[in-house]
Scaffold this motif. Sequence first.
Motif, PDB file in Angstrom:
ATOM      1  N   GLY A 145       8.517  59.358  15.910  1.00  0.00           N
ATOM      2  CA  GLY A 145       9.377  60.530  15.789  1.00  0.00           C
ATOM      3  C   GLY A 145       8.674  61.746  15.208  1.00  0.00           C
ATOM      4  O   GLY A 145       9.216  62.852  15.259  1.00  0.00           O
ATOM      5  N   ALA A 205      -1.720  52.606  13.530  1.00  0.00           N
ATOM      6  CA  ALA A 205      -2.118  51.226  13.859  1.00  0.00           C
ATOM      7  C   ALA A 205      -3.043  51.225  15.072  1.00  0.00           C
ATOM      8  O   ALA A 205      -3.661  50.208  15.387  1.00  0.00           O
ATOM      9  CB  ALA A 205      -0.878  50.381  14.154  1.00  0.00           C
ATOM     10  N   ASN A 206      -3.144  52.349  15.768  1.00  0.00           N
ATOM     11  CA  ASN A 206      -3.963  52.419  16.992  1.00  0.00           C
ATOM     12  C   ASN A 206      -5.453  52.275  16.659  1.00  0.00           C
ATOM     13  O   ASN A 206      -5.975  52.955  15.775  1.00  0.00           O
ATOM     14  CB  ASN A 206      -3.694  53.749  17.709  1.00  0.00           C
ATOM     15  CG  ASN A 206      -4.502  53.865  18.976  1.00  0.00           C
ATOM     16  OD1 ASN A 206      -5.611  54.372  18.967  1.00  0.00           O
ATOM     17  ND2 ASN A 206      -3.950  53.364  20.066  1.00  0.00           N
ATOM     18  N   GLY A 264       3.525  59.305  18.972  1.00  0.00           N
ATOM     19  CA  GLY A 264       4.032  57.999  19.396  1.00  0.00           C
ATOM     20  C   GLY A 264       4.819  58.117  20.695  1.00  0.00           C
ATOM     21  O   GLY A 264       4.741  57.252  21.573  1.00  0.00           O
ATOM     22  N   GLY A 310       3.059  51.940  23.167  1.00  0.00           N
ATOM     23  CA  GLY A 310       1.846  52.350  22.436  1.00  0.00           C
ATOM     24  C   GLY A 310       0.865  51.200  22.212  1.00  0.00           C
ATOM     25  O   GLY A 310      -0.308  51.295  22.584  1.00  0.00           O
ATOM     26  N   PRO A 311       1.331  50.083  21.639  1.00  0.00           N
ATOM     27  CA  PRO A 311       0.403  48.974  21.384  1.00  0.00           C
ATOM     28  C   PRO A 311      -0.199  48.409  22.682  1.00  0.00           C
ATOM     29  O   PRO A 311      -1.323  47.913  22.674  1.00  0.00           O
ATOM     30  CB  PRO A 311       1.284  47.921  20.690  1.00  0.00           C
ATOM     31  CG  PRO A 311       2.440  48.690  20.126  1.00  0.00           C
ATOM     32  CD  PRO A 311       2.666  49.858  21.026  1.00  0.00           C
ATOM     33  N   ASP A 341      -3.070  50.572  23.765  1.00  0.00           N
ATOM     34  CA  ASP A 341      -4.178  50.231  22.874  1.00  0.00           C
ATOM     35  C   ASP A 341      -4.904  48.981  23.393  1.00  0.00           C
ATOM     36  O   ASP A 341      -6.130  48.947  23.514  1.00  0.00           O
ATOM     37  CB  ASP A 341      -3.593  49.968  21.469  1.00  0.00           C
ATOM     38  CG  ASP A 341      -4.638  49.938  20.369  1.00  0.00           C
ATOM     39  OD1 ASP A 341      -5.840  49.996  20.693  1.00  0.00           O
ATOM     40  OD2 ASP A 341      -4.252  49.855  19.193  1.00  0.00           O
ATOM     41  N   SER A 355       3.961  59.041  14.034  1.00  0.00           N
ATOM     42  CA  SER A 355       4.867  57.935  14.332  1.00  0.00           C
ATOM     43  C   SER A 355       5.579  58.213  15.657  1.00  0.00           C
ATOM     44  O   SER A 355       5.202  59.129  16.398  1.00  0.00           O
ATOM     45  CB  SER A 355       5.884  57.793  13.199  1.00  0.00           C
ATOM     46  OG  SER A 355       6.758  58.887  13.219  1.00  0.00           O
ATOM     47  N   HIS A 383      11.943  58.982   4.573  1.00  0.00           N
ATOM     48  CA  HIS A 383      11.104  58.038   5.320  1.00  0.00           C
ATOM     49  C   HIS A 383       9.652  58.524   5.448  1.00  0.00           C
ATOM     50  O   HIS A 383       8.699  57.734   5.336  1.00  0.00           O
ATOM     51  CB  HIS A 383      11.728  57.884   6.714  1.00  0.00           C
ATOM     52  CG  HIS A 383      11.024  56.958   7.628  1.00  0.00           C
ATOM     53  ND1 HIS A 383      11.280  55.601   7.655  1.00  0.00           N
ATOM     54  CD2 HIS A 383      10.082  57.173   8.575  1.00  0.00           C
ATOM     55  CE1 HIS A 383      10.513  55.041   8.572  1.00  0.00           C
ATOM     56  NE2 HIS A 383       9.775  55.968   9.158  1.00  0.00           N
ATOM     57  N   PHE A 417       2.445  58.347  23.545  1.00  0.00           N
ATOM     58  CA  PHE A 417       1.994  57.001  23.926  1.00  0.00           C
ATOM     59  C   PHE A 417       3.093  56.275  24.708  1.00  0.00           C
ATOM     60  O   PHE A 417       2.845  55.717  25.779  1.00  0.00           O
ATOM     61  CB  PHE A 417       1.652  56.182  22.665  1.00  0.00           C
ATOM     62  CG  PHE A 417       0.211  56.303  22.234  1.00  0.00           C
ATOM     63  CD1 PHE A 417      -0.800  55.686  22.956  1.00  0.00           C
ATOM     64  CD2 PHE A 417      -0.134  57.013  21.092  1.00  0.00           C
ATOM     65  CE1 PHE A 417      -2.134  55.786  22.551  1.00  0.00           C
ATOM     66  CE2 PHE A 417      -1.465  57.122  20.683  1.00  0.00           C
ATOM     67  CZ  PHE A 417      -2.466  56.501  21.416  1.00  0.00           C
ATOM     68  N   ASP A 418       4.311  56.280  24.152  1.00  0.00           N
ATOM     69  CA  ASP A 418       5.385  55.469  24.751  1.00  0.00           C
ATOM     70  C   ASP A 418       5.828  56.004  26.114  1.00  0.00           C
ATOM     71  O   ASP A 418       6.116  55.240  27.028  1.00  0.00           O
ATOM     72  CB  ASP A 418       6.590  55.406  23.796  1.00  0.00           C
ATOM     73  CG  ASP A 418       6.253  54.684  22.495  1.00  0.00           C
ATOM     74  OD1 ASP A 418       5.283  53.906  22.490  1.00  0.00           O
ATOM     75  OD2 ASP A 418       6.945  54.914  21.493  1.00  0.00           O
ATOM     76  N   CYS A 429       1.637  50.342   8.438  1.00  0.00           N
ATOM     77  CA  CYS A 429       1.565  51.473   9.382  1.00  0.00           C
ATOM     78  C   CYS A 429       2.927  51.687  10.024  1.00  0.00           C
ATOM     79  O   CYS A 429       3.539  52.745   9.882  1.00  0.00           O
ATOM     80  CB  CYS A 429       0.547  51.189  10.487  1.00  0.00           C
ATOM     81  SG  CYS A 429      -1.147  51.232   9.935  1.00  0.00           S
ATOM     82  N   PRO A 473       8.127  49.274  22.961  1.00  0.00           N
ATOM     83  CA  PRO A 473       7.290  50.462  22.827  1.00  0.00           C
ATOM     84  C   PRO A 473       5.907  50.204  23.440  1.00  0.00           C
ATOM     85  O   PRO A 473       5.274  49.196  23.141  1.00  0.00           O
ATOM     86  CB  PRO A 473       7.197  50.655  21.307  1.00  0.00           C
ATOM     87  CG  PRO A 473       7.311  49.262  20.738  1.00  0.00           C
ATOM     88  CD  PRO A 473       8.115  48.446  21.721  1.00  0.00           C
ATOM     89  N   GLY A 480       1.745  56.009   9.404  1.00  0.00           N
ATOM     90  CA  GLY A 480       2.738  55.951  10.478  1.00  0.00           C
ATOM     91  C   GLY A 480       2.312  54.997  11.579  1.00  0.00           C
ATOM     92  O   GLY A 480       1.163  54.556  11.631  1.00  0.00           O
ATOM     93  N   GLY A 481       3.261  54.697  12.473  1.00  0.00           N
ATOM     94  CA  GLY A 481       3.039  53.685  13.509  1.00  0.00           C
ATOM     95  C   GLY A 481       1.783  53.895  14.331  1.00  0.00           C
ATOM     96  O   GLY A 481       1.058  52.939  14.634  1.00  0.00           O
TER      97      GLY A 481
END
Length: 349
Positions: A144, A280-281, A169, A186-187, A190, A142, A114, A172-173, A307, A184, A276-277
């Motif tokens: 993980g 996207a930030n 991540g 994180g977004p 943001d 990400s 991954h 953030f979470d 992302c 989640p 990674g996720g």
Amino acid sequence: MSQKETIILGIESSCDDTSAAILKNNAILSNLIAGQKVHESYGGVVPELASRAHLQNIVPVVDDAMKKAGVTIDQLDAIAFTKGPGLLGSLVVGTSFAKSMALALDIPLIDVNHMYGHVLAHFIDDEDKPKPSFPFLCLTVSGGHTQIVLIRDHLDMEIIGTTIDDAAGEAFDKTAKLLGFPYPGGPLIDKHAKNGNPEAFEFAKPNMKGYDYSFSGLKTSILYFLQKQEKENPNFIKENLDDLCASVQRSITNILFKKVVKAAKDLGISEVAIAGGVSANSEVRSRLQEEGKKRGWNVYIPKFEYCTDNAAMIAIAGLYMHKAGLHSDQKVSAQARIPFSPILRTSEK
Ligand code: KG4
Ligand code: ZN
């Protein structure tokens, strides 16, 4: 005579997104993702619920991806799937599906790491967007993982820095959870950070050697800070939400880039990417641009859809492995933890 086209079906099911993509050479024809809303109220992904949702989603998602791409099963050259790392129950669904389909069609099966997928997403054709040249550094962040990866070739990568505790991540979470956001978060941090002052609050900075990261101290310092403030003013979070989000986001971004800058300087590399996720930030993306301008780097920022977890990145990683003849047999199985060793050193481009 033109070279034969290669068409690959990619399957990703490592966490809470079921995704299928069709890749034709380096171009994505379709990339569909079925998310799982079921986890929102739990404050994190519930593995058992995730695998059940993957089971329900996998057939329609693959079917829709094939239809959207206008590709029939007899046109597929290979099937690439995520072997790991991830949640075992979730990985097993994608792995079993990919194995059965490859067996039925008698075509090659490719097991993809991954994390390689996140990095190799930079090699998907995207209009005139340039692709990184080797060697380059990729900050892979990400839910993980948090890694600085040195990429010497498509299939020759080495992790030179990693987190010793939480991933970016997770930072953030988990902070988002303290602030009362669903998973989640994180977004959402943001989103709120856009209206806040990033200098409003200061939190603990880790003091790690080399290129490694640690986020647990930051999380604890935020927790203690909020507890103290809420004792004095029970509405503290509500009244300062935007400033808190902006300050947390600034702290995480500062921590991430301090090590990227050091690695680029030490290794004399000026090709720098994010993946990674967490890539996207918005602040992580703009900081890479700023550092690039300041330091003369060429920077590479993935499209939003590549992302967070997606099968397009698994398909492109599968393409390079396919070209290198790296196929797996029917004995392959899902693996929750998977070593990140170079797949091979190859001159294959
Ligand atoms: O790569 P990914 O989709 O899944 C894993 O492989 O873990 O990354 C998911 C992580 C989550 O922690 C999520 O909160 C974070 O990426 N994330 C963000 C943003 N979008 C996704 N974090 C901060 N700001 C964002 N805009
Ligand atoms: Zn991921």
